[in-house]
Design a protein around this motif. Structure first.
Motif, short mmCIF file in Angstrom:
data_model
loop_
_atom_site.label_atom_id
_atom_site.label_comp_id
_atom_site.label_asym_id
_atom_site.label_seq_id
_atom_site.Cartn_x
_atom_site.Cartn_y
_atom_site.Cartn_z
N MET A 1 0.82 -1.19 0.00
CA MET A 1 0.00 0.00 0.00
C MET A 1 0.86 1.25 0.00
O MET A 1 0.48 2.25 -0.54
CB MET A 1 -0.90 -0.02 1.24
N ASP A 2 2.02 1.14 0.60
CA ASP A 2 2.92 2.27 0.66
C ASP A 2 3.39 2.66 -0.74
O ASP A 2 3.51 3.83 -1.06
CB ASP A 2 4.11 1.91 1.56
N GLY A 3 3.61 1.68 -1.61
CA GLY A 3 4.03 1.93 -2.99
C GLY A 3 2.95 2.61 -3.79
O GLY A 3 3.21 3.42 -4.66
N HIS A 4 1.69 2.29 -3.53
CA HIS A 4 0.56 2.88 -4.24
C HIS A 4 0.46 4.37 -3.92
O HIS A 4 0.22 5.19 -4.81
CB HIS A 4 -0.73 2.14 -3.89
N GLU A 8 0.85 7.57 -6.47
CA GLU A 8 -0.20 8.59 -6.54
C GLU A 8 0.39 9.97 -6.23
O GLU A 8 0.05 10.96 -6.87
CB GLU A 8 -1.31 8.25 -5.56
N SER A 9 1.27 10.03 -5.27
CA SER A 9 1.92 11.28 -4.90
C SER A 9 2.78 11.81 -6.05
O SER A 9 2.78 13.00 -6.34
CB SER A 9 2.77 11.08 -3.66
N LYS A 10 3.49 10.91 -6.70
CA LYS A 10 4.31 11.31 -7.85
C LYS A 10 3.43 11.83 -8.98
O LYS A 10 3.76 12.81 -9.65
CB LYS A 10 5.16 10.14 -8.35
N ASP A 15 1.21 16.23 -12.14
CA ASP A 15 0.04 17.00 -12.60
C ASP A 15 0.16 18.47 -12.18
O ASP A 15 -0.14 19.37 -12.97
CB ASP A 15 -1.25 16.41 -12.03
N MET A 16 0.57 18.71 -10.94
CA MET A 16 0.71 20.06 -10.44
C MET A 16 1.79 20.82 -11.22
O MET A 16 1.64 21.98 -11.56
CB MET A 16 1.03 20.06 -8.94
#
Length: 89
Positions: A1-4, A8-10, A15-16
């Motif tokens: 779950m940590d990799g997901h 998503e953060s990347k 996107d930002m």
């Protein structure tokens, strides 16, 4: 779950980054358009001033007062009038 969450953060960061880059490009484009518009208006105003100056010079030449004083120097005009009055008395 940590990799997901990391993926998503990347993606959010990417996107930002794209959003900010697009925003900066739009701002730069708008500033460039405004700058071009201002420069064009200044050039037009300069041309109109030159035309007005030429028209004034043409009118002065037509009236035969090319070397006479302008109304912008009333002190000198009064001084010249006083000298003329003294000469006629």
């Amino acid at each position: 779950m940590d990799g997901h969450n990391s993926d998503e953060s990347k993606q959010n960061t990417a996107d930002m980054t794209v959003f900010v880059q697009n925003l900066l490009q739009q701002m730069q484009s708008r500033f460039q358009m405004m700058s071009d518009s201002i420069i064009t208006k200044i050039d037009d105003m300069g041309n109109r001033i030159n035309e007005l100056e030429q028209s004034i010079n043409d009118l002065k030449a037509e009236m035969g007062v090319e070397g006479s004083l302008t109304p912008l120097d009333p002190a000198k005009q009064k001084s010249d009038e006083a000298k003329q009055d003294e000469g006629s008395a």
